[in-house]
Design a protein around this motif. Structure first.
Motif: not given
Length: 178
Positions: A109-114, A116-126, A128-134
């Motif tokens: 989960r932490t790797f995926t969040e990091n 995705m944050a890099y890909a989006l160019g922003r912090r992950i928000e609440y 975004d979490m369903p997408a992170v889990r998917r």
């Protein structure tokens, strides 16, 4: 803890000396990181957190700040032996990796969040979490290969719906000024 597991440690209690302040042993030699941590943990208010934090860092102690492998710290052999919060004995990066992979959920989960944050160019928000889990679930179905993470992040709704920065240049006037 924060980088690998997404769990930041609590802030230190007030009036606790910095770890760098504990640098020299009574014999006049520099202390190893392990020795400084042992002195630091002698304070009961420090020990309550450091017993969770230190084993992860000490397992990686063979790596210096640039990632180069080392076998000595301040002239003393590096000692990586420790015990994780769940009682798992670890002795170096391989044991840490095995222990983390026994329960990969928070690591993935932490790797995926990091990522995705890099890909989006922003912090992950609440939201975004369903997408992170998917993304994490889908990558798991492909043995957590890096290519699977990247592919799933680029397929995710947050990535596909991200606004691109648009730079608009105004035409210059006849005199070369805007």
């Amino acid at each position: 803890m924060e980088v690998l597991l997404g769990t930041p440690p609590p802030p230190p209690p007030p009036d606790v000396p910095e770890l760098d302040a504990i640098a020299e042993a009574s014999e006049g030699r520099f202390l190893t990181v392990r020795e400084r941590l042992e002195q630091h943990r002698a304070n009961p208010s420090c020990n309550s957190c450091h017993r969770f934090i230190d084993p992860i860092g000490l397992a990686l102690e063979n790596f210096d700040v640039t990632g180069t492998w080392r076998i000595r710290d301040s002239g003393t052999p590096v000692e990586t032996l420790g015990e994780l919060y769940d009682g798992s004995a670890i002795h170096g990066p391989d044991d840490l990796r095995a222990a983390l992979l026994r329960r990969p959920e928070s690591l993935v989960r932490t790797f995926t969040e990091n990522l995705m944050a890099y890909a989006l160019g922003r912090r992950i928000e609440y939201y975004d979490m369903p997408a992170v889990r998917r993304v994490a679930r889908a990558a798991g179905q492909e043995d957590y290969r890096l290519s699977a993470f990247i592919k799933e992040v680029t397929r995710s709704e947050p990535f596909r719906m991200a606004k691109a920065a648009i730079v608009v240049e105004e035409p210059m006037g006849d005199d070369g000024r805007n």
